[in-house]
Design an enzyme around this catalytic site. Structure first.
Site, short mmCIF file in Angstrom:
data_model
loop_
_atom_site.label_atom_id
_atom_site.label_comp_id
_atom_site.label_asym_id
_atom_site.label_seq_id
_atom_site.Cartn_x
_atom_site.Cartn_y
_atom_site.Cartn_z
N CYS A 122 -7.80 68.48 29.19
CA CYS A 122 -8.22 68.60 27.79
C CYS A 122 -8.29 70.07 27.41
O CYS A 122 -8.13 70.96 28.24
CB CYS A 122 -9.57 67.92 27.58
SG CYS A 122 -9.88 67.54 25.84
N CYS A 124 -10.99 71.28 25.36
CA CYS A 124 -12.31 71.70 24.85
C CYS A 124 -12.98 72.78 25.70
O CYS A 124 -13.75 73.58 25.16
CB CYS A 124 -13.22 70.51 24.64
SG CYS A 124 -13.28 69.35 26.01
N CYS A 132 -11.17 69.36 21.19
CA CYS A 132 -10.24 68.83 22.19
C CYS A 132 -8.78 68.94 21.75
O CYS A 132 -7.89 68.41 22.41
CB CYS A 132 -10.58 67.37 22.50
SG CYS A 132 -12.26 67.16 23.11
N LYS A 197 -13.11 56.07 24.91
CA LYS A 197 -14.15 57.09 25.04
C LYS A 197 -14.95 57.11 23.74
O LYS A 197 -14.42 57.44 22.68
CB LYS A 197 -13.51 58.45 25.30
CG LYS A 197 -14.53 59.58 25.49
CD LYS A 197 -13.80 60.90 25.75
CE LYS A 197 -14.75 62.02 26.09
NZ LYS A 197 -14.02 63.28 26.33
N ARG A 207 -22.21 69.09 28.03
CA ARG A 207 -21.72 70.25 27.29
C ARG A 207 -22.29 71.54 27.86
O ARG A 207 -21.63 72.56 27.83
CB ARG A 207 -22.05 70.10 25.80
CG ARG A 207 -21.19 69.00 25.23
CD ARG A 207 -21.18 68.91 23.73
NE ARG A 207 -20.52 67.64 23.42
CZ ARG A 207 -21.08 66.64 22.76
NH1 ARG A 207 -22.30 66.78 22.26
NH2 ARG A 207 -20.43 65.53 22.58
N ARG A 219 -17.11 65.16 17.13
CA ARG A 219 -15.87 64.61 17.68
C ARG A 219 -15.56 63.22 17.13
O ARG A 219 -14.78 62.47 17.69
CB ARG A 219 -15.94 64.59 19.21
CG ARG A 219 -16.01 66.01 19.76
CD ARG A 219 -15.71 66.09 21.24
NE ARG A 219 -15.51 67.50 21.56
CZ ARG A 219 -16.15 68.17 22.49
NH1 ARG A 219 -17.04 67.57 23.25
NH2 ARG A 219 -15.90 69.45 22.68
N GLU A 235 -7.28 50.56 21.76
CA GLU A 235 -7.02 51.86 22.41
C GLU A 235 -6.52 51.65 23.84
O GLU A 235 -5.58 52.30 24.29
CB GLU A 235 -8.30 52.71 22.44
CG GLU A 235 -8.68 53.36 21.11
CD GLU A 235 -7.85 54.61 20.82
OE1 GLU A 235 -6.94 54.94 21.61
OE2 GLU A 235 -8.11 55.27 19.80
N LYS A 250 -15.88 54.99 28.78
CA LYS A 250 -16.89 56.06 28.89
C LYS A 250 -17.74 56.06 27.64
O LYS A 250 -17.17 56.03 26.55
CB LYS A 250 -16.17 57.40 29.04
CG LYS A 250 -17.10 58.60 29.17
CD LYS A 250 -16.32 59.91 29.28
CE LYS A 250 -17.30 61.07 29.39
NZ LYS A 250 -16.66 62.37 29.47
N SER A 276 -23.20 62.17 31.98
CA SER A 276 -24.30 63.11 32.21
C SER A 276 -25.63 62.60 31.66
O SER A 276 -26.66 62.72 32.31
CB SER A 276 -23.94 64.47 31.61
OG SER A 276 -23.71 64.35 30.21
ZN ZN Z 1 -12.15 67.52 25.42
#
Ligand code: ZN
Length: 327
Positions: A122, A124, A132, A197, A207, A219, A235, A250, A276
């Protein structure tokens, strides 16, 4: 008919603890690691929002992967944190041959046997704006981003990654990456797509861990709305058609229904990311004495597997391996 009480007593077997339909194994686990170019030597730096987790130098990461392998964990998912000064609008450092991830993959491949290396794919962590994809006039561009993702995939494959894991939820990303990899003779490299996601508040601690916070907006223009399940299935279907070898849901524990639905409808290998926020909630509650860390960890991860995940990406991986060893 002897199909009811008192002939049927469910407690007869339960007390023997003989029947367990779902068993976690170290084979299921993928350990995520943050590799920080700003850290020198064998040092590691604690992540304050995720107590017990660290950012590693490249050397430190090698040591960590060796330890994970010795515990039976077969696979790691690597996130790179480049030098702050190398971040630009286009995330160019992400496909630098001498970038942090490329160097880390080469080192780990050299020093650790039989480890499956998955690389986060990615922009980001590498863009100055933290999004991203490429940005123009405040919006994230889809198609121009695909070209960059292809370049990153090739550079990670050249370094020795076994699986690339595009996480940016751009339309067409799997197809673009597959085509680029095949064009450059990397047809053996697999793609694990972050297919479903969600735009989740549970990514907060990550982050800080990956230094991937964004400077403006959010996002929601590319990640899924957590109200939507059918859209998640579309998706996943699209990513499979584009050539994903493994699809991912996720976060995991908050979205077990999605894992279960994907499992029921599709036959491709399914990964789930125990994120996380899920890690930090359990950590914080157990530090306060509200919950038993180990029990909640095992219950949560078993539920992810019971829902249908083949692979679980989790910060608890080493702890789970330790528990399984004792059983
Ligand atoms: Zn990303």
């Amino acid at each position: 008919m002897n199909e009811m009480f008192p002939a049927v007593r469910m407690r007869r077997l339960r007390k023997l603890k003989l029947i367990r339909e779902t068993l976690l194994s170290t084979d299921d686990l993928i350990l995520p690691l943050f590799i920080d170019e700003n850290i020198e030597g064998k040092n590691k730096k604690p992540i304050s929002s995720m107590p017990g987790q660290y950012r590693f130098s490249i050397e430190g990461a090698v040591k960590e992967v060796l330890e994970a392998r010795s515990m039976g964990i077969k696979s790691v998912l690597l996130f790179g944190i480049p030098e702050q000064a190398s971040k630009d609008e286009k995330g160019s450092e992400a496909f630098n041959k001498e970038g942090v991830i490329q160097r880390a993959v080469r080192r780990i491949k050299k020093d650790v046997e039989n480890v499956v290396i998955i690389t986060d794919l990615c922009l980001c962590e590498y863009t100055s704006h933290g999004h991203c994809g490429l940005v123009e006039n405040g919006s994230v561009l889809n198609d121009p981003t695909l070209e960059v993702l292809g370049k990153i995939a090739v550079s990670q494959a050249e370094a020795g990654a076994d699986i690339v894991a595009p996480s940016g939820m751009m339309d067409g990303m799997v197809k673009a990456i597959r085509e680029k990899l095949d064009e450059e003779s990397f047809s053996e490299i697999a793609i694990m797509s972050y297919a479903a996601k969600y735009n989740s508040a549970l990514y907060g601690p990550f982050r800080e861990a990956a230094d991937s916070g964004y400077k403006f907006g959010d996002r929601s223009s590319y990640q899924l709305d957590f109200s939507n399940a059918r859209e998640a299935l579309r998706e996943v279907e699209l990513d499979i058609k584009e050539g994903a070898d493994i699809v991912m849901v996720k976060p995991a524990i908050f979205h077990l229904d999605i894992i279960s639905k994907v499992r029921a409808r599709f036959d491709v290998p399914l990964a789930a990311y125990n994120v996380s926020g899920e890690y930090s909630m359990i950590t914080a509650a157990s530090e306060k004495g509200y919950l038993n860390r180990e029990e909640v960890m095992m219950e949560g991860l078993t539920a992810i597997k019971r829902a249908g995940a083949d692979l679980i990406i989790t910060y608890f991986a080493k702890e789970v391996a330790r528990v399984l060893e004792q059983e």
